[in-house]
Design an enzyme around this catalytic site. Structure first.
Site, PDB file in Angstrom:
ATOM      1  N   PHE A 149       0.871  -1.434   0.130  1.00  0.00           N
ATOM      2  CA  PHE A 149       0.003  -0.119  -0.136  1.00  0.00           C
ATOM      3  C   PHE A 149       1.008   1.137  -0.404  1.00  0.00           C
ATOM      4  O   PHE A 149       0.563   2.548   0.012  1.00  0.00           O
ATOM      5  CB  PHE A 149      -1.254   0.213   1.260  1.00  0.00           C
ATOM      6  N   LYS A 173      -1.397  -6.786  -9.617  1.00  0.00           N
ATOM      7  CA  LYS A 173      -1.749  -7.108  -7.747  1.00  0.00           C
ATOM      8  C   LYS A 173      -2.079  -6.094  -6.891  1.00  0.00           C
ATOM      9  O   LYS A 173      -0.832  -6.212  -6.426  1.00  0.00           O
ATOM     10  CB  LYS A 173      -1.827  -7.931  -6.882  1.00  0.00           C
ATOM     11  N   GLU A 176      -4.821  -3.904  -1.823  1.00  0.00           N
ATOM     12  CA  GLU A 176      -6.594  -3.163  -2.322  1.00  0.00           C
ATOM     13  C   GLU A 176      -6.540  -2.380  -1.166  1.00  0.00           C
ATOM     14  O   GLU A 176      -8.010  -1.976  -1.165  1.00  0.00           O
ATOM     15  CB  GLU A 176      -6.810  -4.885  -1.358  1.00  0.00           C
ATOM     16  N   ARG A 177      -5.785  -1.885  -0.480  1.00  0.00           N
ATOM     17  CA  ARG A 177      -5.954  -0.496   0.767  1.00  0.00           C
ATOM     18  C   ARG A 177      -5.957   0.559  -0.150  1.00  0.00           C
ATOM     19  O   ARG A 177      -6.354   1.755   0.142  1.00  0.00           O
ATOM     20  CB  ARG A 177      -5.593  -0.717   1.185  1.00  0.00           C
ATOM     21  N   SER A 226       5.670  -7.116   2.662  1.00  0.00           N
ATOM     22  CA  SER A 226       5.922  -7.338   4.742  1.00  0.00           C
ATOM     23  C   SER A 226       6.844  -8.762   4.454  1.00  0.00           C
ATOM     24  O   SER A 226       6.839  -9.748   3.678  1.00  0.00           O
ATOM     25  CB  SER A 226       5.201  -7.335   5.567  1.00  0.00           C
ATOM     26  N   CYS A 281       9.439   2.286   3.472  1.00  0.00           N
ATOM     27  CA  CYS A 281      10.714   0.850   3.728  1.00  0.00           C
ATOM     28  C   CYS A 281      11.604   1.149   3.958  1.00  0.00           C
ATOM     29  O   CYS A 281      12.786   0.646   4.652  1.00  0.00           O
ATOM     30  CB  CYS A 281      10.032  -0.076   3.365  1.00  0.00           C
ATOM     31  N   GLU A 383       9.393  -4.054  13.041  1.00  0.00           N
ATOM     32  CA  GLU A 383       8.970  -2.990  11.952  1.00  0.00           C
ATOM     33  C   GLU A 383       7.979  -3.129  12.747  1.00  0.00           C
ATOM     34  O   GLU A 383       7.012  -3.712  12.912  1.00  0.00           O
ATOM     35  CB  GLU A 383       8.455  -3.433  10.873  1.00  0.00           C
TER      36      GLU A 383
HETATM   37  P1  NAD Z   1       1.514  -7.058   3.022  1.00  0.00           P
HETATM   38  O1  NAD Z   1       2.607  -7.933   2.884  1.00  0.00           O
HETATM   39  O2  NAD Z   1       0.642  -6.296   4.140  1.00  0.00           O
HETATM   40  O3  NAD Z   1       0.903  -6.590   1.482  1.00  0.00           O
HETATM   41  C1  NAD Z   1       1.348  -6.741   0.529  1.00  0.00           C
HETATM   42  C2  NAD Z   1       0.876  -7.449  -0.499  1.00  0.00           C
HETATM   43  O4  NAD Z   1       0.635  -8.556  -0.827  1.00  0.00           O
HETATM   44  C3  NAD Z   1      -0.922  -6.783  -1.204  1.00  0.00           C
HETATM   45  O5  NAD Z   1      -0.498  -6.897  -2.328  1.00  0.00           O
HETATM   46  C4  NAD Z   1      -1.642  -7.947  -0.332  1.00  0.00           C
HETATM   47  O6  NAD Z   1      -2.994  -7.691  -0.847  1.00  0.00           O
HETATM   48  C5  NAD Z   1      -0.696  -9.121  -0.549  1.00  0.00           C
HETATM   49  N1  NAD Z   1      -1.204  -9.746   0.783  1.00  0.00           N
HETATM   50  C6  NAD Z   1      -1.452  -9.188   1.997  1.00  0.00           C
HETATM   51  N2  NAD Z   1      -1.351 -10.712   2.819  1.00  0.00           N
HETATM   52  C7  NAD Z   1      -1.095 -11.633   2.122  1.00  0.00           C
HETATM   53  C8  NAD Z   1      -0.829 -13.176   2.048  1.00  0.00           C
HETATM   54  N3  NAD Z   1      -1.920 -13.824   3.657  1.00  0.00           N
HETATM   55  N4  NAD Z   1      -0.920 -13.869   1.271  1.00  0.00           N
HETATM   56  C9  NAD Z   1      -0.678 -13.330  -0.656  1.00  0.00           C
HETATM   57  N5  NAD Z   1      -0.741 -12.056  -0.732  1.00  0.00           N
HETATM   58  C10 NAD Z   1      -0.679 -11.188   0.700  1.00  0.00           C
HETATM   59  O7  NAD Z   1       1.937  -4.930   2.762  1.00  0.00           O
HETATM   60  P2  NAD Z   1       1.408  -3.733   3.228  1.00  0.00           P
HETATM   61  O8  NAD Z   1       1.177  -3.521   4.322  1.00  0.00           O
HETATM   62  O9  NAD Z   1       1.210  -3.425   1.879  1.00  0.00           O
HETATM   63  O10 NAD Z   1       2.929  -2.638   3.246  1.00  0.00           O
HETATM   64  C11 NAD Z   1       3.772  -3.037   3.998  1.00  0.00           C
HETATM   65  C12 NAD Z   1       4.912  -3.430   3.820  1.00  0.00           C
HETATM   66  O11 NAD Z   1       5.493  -3.683   2.858  1.00  0.00           O
HETATM   67  C13 NAD Z   1       5.856  -3.107   4.990  1.00  0.00           C
HETATM   68  O12 NAD Z   1       6.592  -3.902   6.369  1.00  0.00           O
HETATM   69  C14 NAD Z   1       7.209  -2.523   4.750  1.00  0.00           C
HETATM   70  O13 NAD Z   1       8.479  -2.612   5.306  1.00  0.00           O
HETATM   71  C15 NAD Z   1       7.322  -2.875   3.191  1.00  0.00           C
HETATM   72  N6  NAD Z   1       7.924  -2.805   2.116  1.00  0.00           N
HETATM   73  C16 NAD Z   1       9.162  -3.309   1.370  1.00  0.00           C
HETATM   74  C17 NAD Z   1       9.672  -2.143   0.242  1.00  0.00           C
HETATM   75  C18 NAD Z   1      11.052  -2.870  -0.192  1.00  0.00           C
HETATM   76  O14 NAD Z   1      11.662  -2.635  -1.326  1.00  0.00           O
HETATM   77  N7  NAD Z   1      11.201  -3.268   0.929  1.00  0.00           N
HETATM   78  C19 NAD Z   1       9.541  -1.463  -0.332  1.00  0.00           C
HETATM   79  C20 NAD Z   1       7.867  -0.539   0.769  1.00  0.00           C
HETATM   80  C21 NAD Z   1       7.258  -2.072   1.784  1.00  0.00           C
END
Ligand code: NAD
Length: 501
Positions: A149, A173, A176-177, A226, A281, A383
């Site tokens: 998101f 994909k 969704e937020r 994450s 991140c 985190e």
């Molecule tokens: P998230 O992991 O909750 O979601 C990321 C994606 O995964 C979304 O599209 C979501 O729909 C999907 N997803 C969520 N739960 C899932 C599951 N159980 N099974 C399969 N898919 C699932 O992350 P977020 O809250 O949207 O974003 C924040 C996180 O992203 C933080 O941990 C941040 O550090 C990380 N981030 C990392 C980078 C990097 O380059 N390392 C960059 C930006 C954000």
């Protein structure tokens, strides 16, 4: 009647999916739209459309593909204000920051405008008698991207700019937020001349992600999110033989040496720890002053700077940061603040209970600052992803190198110093993927590559730049011989491995 956000498949919006998710306005704390959650059948439609379009796209010469990127770049610039407004209305980041989100993605599109140069292969003339060897980079076919998101414009552009530039079709994909901006970007790609089916956006949650990971026609998956999910994506995707890069969470440290310019450090830390409400991140949520004397001086300057931060709605041009993305996320951050207190940290500035007048239901949280945080704390190891800065005091330089090096995450790190030798030592020794020297948020420019280490990155190829090009292509090497027209009577074929030396 709430707006419904549909998929974008084969160049048109596509309304399917009985399940839907709420999209909030974080400023007001209210649902502003619904997004459809697609099924495996919807994904199949996107795959069919991608499969039909990809061969012709791969056969389109790279210069023509690049021209579409040039036009897309112009269109995004023209629509910048609308994109930033839309992005900030669903994410909650302030408008200037939302523009930055779009611009950092656009830098990768600019890199993709040079894709003919990046895709050039290598050539060796005369590798053996009459033998030349050359290599070419070929697209994988259909790639998919699953994005978080917190950068709803930049991260999709990191992925589709490179994948499509390299000749692949792409299925995105998004989170969704905040799903509206990705749809808008796909529409602008179409307007720029991209053939239908080359960029599809399909919305959903875990069900859709699993369908992508299991689909036999999707050759590669790029994920950012994450760490636990990243690890899951990496293992499930690779178990199906896909190429996977999965970027995870982070806990970046800012090391402050005794000789650092503390006024500059305070300015840098305020932006890097609290900008975008800490939902980056590459944020700097941990500060590590070296020596108690440095820590005390820094603390004295930091407190008033933190207290002076202005929290406002995302459209407030004076606000330093806006609300966090959801109520659940706000509660999670508050939970970590309580944990930090229970573990024995000193809560110096408490952001809980912050209310913005007229927006009492908004997902706001004030800036929070802890001192005397210990490496054993769970609130340090995890985190938090919110406007919370933790100070961990290091007794000397070695300890300051050890802290980020031994942390489970290894995304980014920064050192603030005037001492070139200390900086050089630090950059060489620290066990982290992206390092800043007097640069608080060292996100590499688009012609280098982005990638964290340890639990911040699964897979070994980074995003964008030359690594991105490698991720979205496979290398083919041709060894060729063109006989000069007469048959050498001595050439009877060989039964040993050919050697040209
Ligand atoms: P998230 O992991 O909750 O979601 C990321 C994606 O995964 C979304 O599209 C979501 O729909 C999907 N997803 C969520 N739960 C899932 C599951 N159980 N099974 C399969 N898919 C699932 O992350 P977020 O809250 O949207 O974003 C924040 C996180 O992203 C933080 O941990 C941040 O550090 C990380 N981030 C990392 C980078 C990097 O380059 N390392 C960059 C930006 C954000």
């Amino acid at each position: 009647m709430l707006r419904t956000i549909d998929h974008f498949i084969g160049g048109s919006t596509f309304a399917s999916g009985e399940r839907q998710g709420d999209v909030f306005d974080p400023n007001q704390g209210q649902v502003q739209a619904n997004v459809r959650f697609g099924t495996a059948a919807d994904l199949q439609k996107a795959v069919d459309s991608a499969k039909a379009a990809q061969p012709a796209w791969a056969a389109t010469n790279p210069q023509r593909r690049a021209r579409i990127m040039f036009r897309f770049r112009e269109l995004v610039e023209k629509n910048m204000d609308d994109l930033a407004r839309l992005l900030s209305s669903e994410h909650g980041k302030v408008l200037a920051d939302a523009r930055g989100d779009v611009l950092r993605g656009l830098e990768v599109i600019e890199y993709a405008c040079g894709i003919p140069q990046a895709l050039k292969g290598e050539y060796t003339q005369g590798a053996g008698p009459g033998i030349d060897v050359y290599s070419m980079r070929q697209p994988l076919g259909i790639g998919a991207g699953i994005t978080p998101f917190n950068f709803p414009a930049m991260i999709p552009m990191w992925m589709f700019g490179m994948a499509i530039g390299c000749g692949n079709a792409f299925i995105l994909k998004p989170s969704e937020r905040d799903p509206s901006v990705p749809n808008r970007l796909a529409e602008l790609m179409k307007e720029a001349g991209l053939p239908d089916g080359i960029l599809n956006v399909i919305h959903g949650d875990k069900e859709m992600v699993d369908a992508i990971l299991d689909h036999p026609d999707i050759a590669a998956v790029s994920f950012v999110g994450s760490s636990d999910i990243a690890q899951y994506i990496y293992s499930r995707g690779t178990s199906h033989g896909k190429r996977v890069q999965a970027m995870g969470g982070a806990k970046n440290h800012g090391i402050v040496m005794p000789d650092a310019d503390l006024d500059q450090v305070v300015n840098d830390l305020a932006g890097a720890a609290f900008g975008s409400a800490g939902e980056r991140c590459m944020a700097l949520p941990v500060v590590v002053p070296v020596g108690d004397e440095t820590a005390d001086r820094l603390r004295e300057k930091l407190i008033p700077a933190i207290q002076a931060l202005r929290i406002g709605v995302s459209t407030d041009p004076e606000a330093h940061y806006g609300p966090v993305v959801s109520k659940a996320h706000k509660e999670r951050i508050e939970h970590y603040i309580q944990m930090g207190i229970d573990e024995g940290g000193e809560l110096v500035v408490d952001g809980r209970g912050f209310k913005l007048q007229g927006h009492e239901e908004g997902f706001f949280i004030g800036p929070t600052f802890f001192d005397h945080v210990k490496p054993s704390f769970e609130s340090y190891r995890d985190e938090i992803f919110g406007p919370v800065l933790q100070m961990v005091r290091a007794k000397d330089f070695d300890e300051a190198v050890r802290l980020p090096s031994q942390h489970q995450y290894g995304n980014g790190v920064a050192i603030f110093t005037r001492n070139g030798h200390a900086a050089r030592e630090f950059t060489a020794r620290v066990n982290v993927g992206m390092v800043g020297v007097n640069v608080p948020i060292p996100v590499p420019v688009s012609y280098h590559s982005f990638g964290g280490w340890k639990r911040s990155g699964f897979g070994d190829i980074g995003q964008y730049g030359q690594e991105g090009m490698r991720f979205w292509t496979k290398n083919k090497v041709v060894t060729q011989r063109w006989p000069d027209g007469f048959v050498d009577a001595g050439d009877k074929g060989a039964f040993h491995i050919p050697t040209f030396g």
